[in-house]
Structure formats: structure tokens, C-alpha cells
Design a protein around this motif. Structure first.
Motif, short mmCIF file in Angstrom:
data_model
loop_
_atom_site.label_atom_id
_atom_site.label_comp_id
_atom_site.label_asym_id
_atom_site.label_seq_id
_atom_site.Cartn_x
_atom_site.Cartn_y
_atom_site.Cartn_z
N ARG A 185 0.83 -1.21 0.00
CA ARG A 185 0.00 0.00 0.00
C ARG A 185 0.86 1.26 0.00
O ARG A 185 0.51 2.26 -0.63
CB ARG A 185 -0.93 0.00 1.22
CG ARG A 185 -1.94 -1.14 1.23
CD ARG A 185 -2.96 -1.02 0.10
NE ARG A 185 -3.88 -2.14 0.15
CZ ARG A 185 -3.71 -3.30 -0.46
NH1 ARG A 185 -2.61 -3.49 -1.20
NH2 ARG A 185 -4.60 -4.27 -0.37
N GLN B 76 1.93 1.80 -3.52
CA GLN B 76 0.81 2.25 -4.33
C GLN B 76 0.47 3.71 -4.06
O GLN B 76 0.21 4.49 -4.98
CB GLN B 76 -0.41 1.35 -4.07
CG GLN B 76 -0.25 -0.05 -4.65
CD GLN B 76 -1.31 -1.00 -4.13
OE1 GLN B 76 -2.00 -0.73 -3.15
NE2 GLN B 76 -1.45 -2.14 -4.80
N VAL B 77 0.46 4.08 -2.77
CA VAL B 77 0.13 5.46 -2.42
C VAL B 77 1.21 6.41 -2.94
O VAL B 77 0.90 7.48 -3.50
CB VAL B 77 -0.04 5.60 -0.89
CG1 VAL B 77 -0.10 7.07 -0.48
CG2 VAL B 77 -1.29 4.86 -0.42
N GLY C 152 0.93 7.16 -6.67
CA GLY C 152 -0.31 7.72 -7.18
C GLY C 152 -1.49 6.79 -7.21
O GLY C 152 -2.50 7.09 -7.86
N GLY C 153 -1.43 5.67 -6.52
CA GLY C 153 -2.56 4.76 -6.48
C GLY C 153 -3.75 5.39 -5.76
O GLY C 153 -3.59 6.24 -4.89
N ASP C 154 -4.95 4.99 -6.15
CA ASP C 154 -6.16 5.60 -5.60
C ASP C 154 -7.06 4.57 -4.95
O ASP C 154 -8.27 4.64 -5.04
CB ASP C 154 -6.92 6.34 -6.70
CG ASP C 154 -7.99 7.25 -6.13
OD1 ASP C 154 -7.80 7.77 -5.02
OD2 ASP C 154 -9.05 7.41 -6.78
N ARG C 155 -6.48 3.56 -4.33
CA ARG C 155 -7.28 2.55 -3.65
C ARG C 155 -8.04 3.20 -2.49
O ARG C 155 -7.53 4.09 -1.82
CB ARG C 155 -6.40 1.42 -3.11
CG ARG C 155 -5.66 0.63 -4.17
CD ARG C 155 -4.92 -0.55 -3.53
NE ARG C 155 -5.87 -1.52 -3.01
CZ ARG C 155 -6.29 -2.59 -3.69
NH1 ARG C 155 -5.84 -2.80 -4.92
NH2 ARG C 155 -7.15 -3.43 -3.16
N GLN C 156 -9.26 2.71 -2.26
CA GLN C 156 -10.10 3.29 -1.22
C GLN C 156 -10.39 2.31 -0.07
O GLN C 156 -11.33 2.51 0.68
CB GLN C 156 -11.42 3.79 -1.83
CG GLN C 156 -11.26 5.02 -2.69
CD GLN C 156 -10.64 6.18 -1.94
OE1 GLN C 156 -11.05 6.52 -0.83
NE2 GLN C 156 -9.62 6.80 -2.52
N SER D 110 -5.38 1.51 2.88
CA SER D 110 -4.85 2.58 2.02
C SER D 110 -5.19 3.95 2.58
O SER D 110 -4.36 4.87 2.54
CB SER D 110 -5.42 2.43 0.61
OG SER D 110 -5.00 1.22 0.01
N ARG D 111 -6.39 4.11 3.11
CA ARG D 111 -6.76 5.39 3.71
C ARG D 111 -5.86 5.70 4.90
O ARG D 111 -5.44 6.84 5.10
CB ARG D 111 -8.23 5.35 4.14
CG ARG D 111 -9.21 5.33 2.98
CD ARG D 111 -10.62 5.06 3.47
NE ARG D 111 -11.58 5.05 2.37
CZ ARG D 111 -12.83 4.64 2.47
NH1 ARG D 111 -13.28 4.21 3.64
NH2 ARG D 111 -13.64 4.66 1.42
N ARG E 283 -2.39 6.85 3.67
CA ARG E 283 -2.39 8.24 3.20
C ARG E 283 -2.46 9.21 4.37
O ARG E 283 -1.80 10.25 4.38
CB ARG E 283 -3.57 8.46 2.24
CG ARG E 283 -3.33 7.89 0.84
CD ARG E 283 -4.32 8.44 -0.17
NE ARG E 283 -5.65 7.93 0.09
CZ ARG E 283 -6.13 6.78 -0.41
NH1 ARG E 283 -5.36 6.03 -1.18
NH2 ARG E 283 -7.35 6.39 -0.15
N SER F 183 0.39 12.03 5.56
CA SER F 183 0.04 13.45 5.56
C SER F 183 0.69 14.20 6.73
O SER F 183 0.84 15.42 6.66
CB SER F 183 -1.47 13.62 5.67
OG SER F 183 -1.93 13.34 6.99
#
Length: 414
Positions: free
Chosen positions: A206, A209-210, A213-217, A221-222, A225, A229
Motif C-alpha cells: 500500500r 501504491q500510495v 499515485g494509487g487511488d485505492r479506497q 490505504s486510507r 495516506r 500526511s
């Protein structure tokens, strides 16, 4: 004095709590009624207190500074659910609730319904629910929505099982029903080593991927991200710990609740017919109240335990008031509280209009179940899919092992 209190008072000290637990399970309503009227605060050996009134149970579960979750800490370490009013609990639970989006609930319910229906079709008229349905469905949801794609379902079940066993069924007051407590602790430690290595590999994927630019939801993954941050104090170690908590909390508790609700509904022919009609309704929410009410009668967790921190009077306003001292283990019998006329209108009646929030099914207060929203759609949807089957029936009672449903034979017209 009533017959139950006479039995308890006459029993040897070591037999009192086992007797209370057995009465709670086997003769629940008359036992609860006697306790609430004659001795709402029952003092037991080994610094234990058993409470049954609605007002006392809500007091204990609401006042977390006075009644803490100390007994969870040896089982769950630094996990926020084993803490009370701490910075970690405040922050981590808020984060975990925020990444379990309410907006996902319709998709989750659709997925759960389709997965349960598929497994039932494979059964071709017969299924052992815990072995082939009620654990398998939440594991599939964990894989699909929480970020555990491609994992081995049997291993996920194993890891959840041993953590739940140790936390909820291997406490000091369980010694009379737990033949080998050390074995359970060893299995939980083994499970957590394997779980940590597995989630570590998931996190590595993950993170890449993050970063690219991966956009897994999915939930993991959240969390990654959010950790990147730096907006809150939530390092990757926290991601690993809390991702494991998602799995541990989702599987075994769901299975237990689904089996108990099914057993209650299938044992009530008059209610069952109304529940089946509601299950076939275009709006499945018309059905959910039947499941939540069934769990009021047959909860997965008939009590919650807390450790007293502050001298507190329980049974206040009655001739049976008792001041509970720090260090006392308080068994808050929420099962009894849900049949207290002080909290419920006509409590012996099966009323599907009561709804989830009139129960203690998913806990209460500061330590309410993190996955309440997910459970509120997953549990009734699995039950609904079973009741949609023609001529559905149980081939005997649930077989419990270690306090949880291990076998439950269901049959229907294939």
C-alpha cells in the motif's frame, strides 16, 4: 427471598459465579426479574460484583474513569480499546471511525448479501453455519473493503479467533470454564506474530501504491495516506496495529451474533413467519429490527466487565445499595438490563420496532463497538439471506466451544 438467591447463597464460594452465569444463560428472565427486585447488586467472592439493573449497567459503562477496561490490557497491550480516557484512545478511535465511511454501507450490504447467497447456494440445502457461512462472509468483507485482498481466509479466521478467545473468554473469572488458559494466551501470541508479518507485507504494497499515485479506497490505504500526511500523530506502526484490530473485531463477533440471532428467530415460529415476510420486502431495513430484537433475547455478549477505580454506590435508591470499592471486577449484565422495565416497555414481548439503539448488542458508552455501523448492516443481511431460503430450519441447537458458536446445522429445501 427467591429461589435463585437461596441457591446462590447456599452454594460454596467457588461455585457462586459459575452458578450465576449458568442461570443467566438457562433461566434468564425469571432469574433477571428476581435479581432486579431482590438483590440488584450481587456481591460474589474474589472481589466480584454482578449487576442487573438498567440504571446501574449504564452508569458503569458510561463512567469510564470510574470503571475501566483494565482486564483487556494484558490481552491487547497498547491497542486503544484497552485504554480509557487517553490520548491514543481519543485519537485512534476517531481516526478509525472516520475511515469506515458511512457512505460505504450500502455497497457493503450489497456485497455481504451476494456473498452469503453464493455460499448458501453452494450448500445445496445444508450448511454448518459457523464453519461455512458466518465466519466466511465477514472475512470476505475484510478482504474486499478493509484492504486484505489476496489473503488466506482460514488464517484470517484463526487470527481473529484466538484474539477474541483471549480477550473475552480467558479472563481470571473464566477459570472454571477455561481448561487451559495458558494455551489460549500462547495461541493469541502466535496468531499476532503471523498477523503482524502479514499486515507488514500489506503495508509495503500500500505504501508503494500510495507513493506512486494509487487511488485505492480500502481502509488500509486510507490509513497509509493519513499517516503520510503528518496531519495527525499516526505513524505506520499505528497503521499496522489498527489494521489488525479491524480484522480481529470483524470476524468472530459477527459470526457469534448471526448464529445467536438465527437460533432465536428459528425457535419462535410466530415471529419467524413475520421475519420471513419482512426479509422478502424490497426495503431490507424493514427486516433489521427482527435481528436486533432477537439479539436482545440472545446476545453474543450477555455481560461486559469493568474494573472499579473510584468508590461508587450501585443499586442506589434501593434497600440493596452497595458501595463498590476500587479493584472490584464489575460484571454488568446488560442481558438483564435489556429486560428491566425501567429501561424498556413490556420487556418480555418480542417487538421488532425497538431497533439497534435500544439494545446493548454492540456495547455502550465510551467502548461501544468501533464497527457498529458495519455490523448494523452485515449481521442482519447475513440473517436475511438465510431466512429467504425455502423451508429453512435448524437441525439442533448451536454447539458452543470456548464460548462461541462452532457448529450449527441448518437445512432447507434445495
Amino acid at each position: 427471598m427467591g429461589k435463585y438467591l437461596n441457591m446462590i447463597d447456599a452454594a460454596p464460594a467457588a461455585d457462586k459465579w459459575p452458578m450465576v452465569r449458568e442461570l443467566m444463560m438457562r433461566e434468564r428472565q425469571p432469574f433477571f426479574a428476581e435479581m432486579q427486585s431482590e438483590r440488584p447488586v450481587l456481591q460474589l467472592p474474589d472481589d466480584m460484583v454482578f449487576i442487573t439493573r438498567y440504571v446501574d449497567c449504564t452508569l458503569v459503562l458510561n463512567r469510564w474513569n470510574d470503571f475501566g477496561v483494565d482486564l483487556y490490557k494484558p490481552k491487547q497491550g497498547d491497542y486503544f480499546m484497552a485504554q480509557d480516557d487517553t490520548a491514543d484512545h481519543w485519537r485512534d478511535k476517531s481516526i478509525m471511525k472516520s475511515i469506515l465511511d458511512f457512505e460505504d454501507l450500502p455497497a457493503m450490504r450489497k456485497f455481504v448479501g451476494e456473498r452469503a447467497a453464493s455460499l448458501l447456494r453452494e450448500g445445496q440445502g445444508a450448511i454448518d453455519a459457523p464453519q461455512s457461512l458466518t465466519r466466511a462472509v465477514p472475512v470476505s468483507l475484510v478482504q474486499e473493503f478493509f484492504g486484505f485482498q489476496g489473503s488466506n481466509p482460514k488464517k484470517l479466521i484463526d487470527w481473529s479467533y484466538w484474539n477474541q478467545q483471549d480477550a473475552f473468554h480467558n479472563q481470571p473469572f473464566d477459570r472454571d470454564v477455561t481448561p487451559d488458559p495458558d494455551h489460549i494466551v500462547a495461541e493469541r501470541k502466535r496468531a499476532n506474530i503471523h498477523l503482524a508479518f502479514y499486515i507488514g507485507r500489506v503495508l509495503l504494497k500500500r505504501v508503494l501504491q500510495v507513493k506512486f499515485g494509487g487511488d485505492r479506497q480500502d481502509s488500509v490505504s486510507r490509513l497509509v495516506r493519513l499517516s503520510f500526511s503528518k496531519g495527525v500523530k499516526f505513524p505506520l506502526k499505528k497503521v499496522l496495529f489498527n489494521a489488525g484490530g479491524l480484522l480481529i473485531g470483524a470476524v468472530e463477533t459477527t459470526s457469534h451474533a448471526v448464529n445467536n440471532a438465527l437460533a432465536e428467530l428459528l425457535s419462535r415460529p410466530d415471529v419467524l413467519e413475520r421475519a420471513k415476510a419482512a426479509a422478502a420486502s424490497p426495503d431490507p431495513k424493514d427486516f433489521d429490527g427482527f435481528v436486533f430484537e432477537a439479539l436482545r433475547f440472545n446476545p453474543a455478549f450477555p455481560y461486559f466487565f469493568r474494573t472499579c477505580h473510584t468508590p461508587t454506590t450501585l443499586g442506589g435508591g434501593t434497600p440493596h445499595a452497595v458501595e463498590v470499592k476500587p479493584g472490584t471486577t464489575v460484571i454488568a449484565c446488560t442481558h438483564a438490563a435489556m429486560f428491566d422495565e425501567a429501561g424498556y416497555t413490556d420487556p418480555p414481548a418480542f417487538d421488532s420496532r425497538r431497533g439497534l439503539y435500544q439494545t446493548f448488542t454492540l456495547g455502550y458508552g465510551h467502548h461501544e463497538c468501533l464497527g457498529r455501523a458495519v455490523a448494523s448492516v452485515m449481521v442482519p443481511e447475513i440473517v436475511r439471506q438465510v431466512l429467504l431460503l425455502p423451508d429453512i430450519r435448524q437441525e439442533g441447537p448451536i454447539v458452543y466451544q470456548g464460548g462461541v458458536p462452532e457448529h450449527y446445522a441448518l437445512r432447507w429445501a434445495a
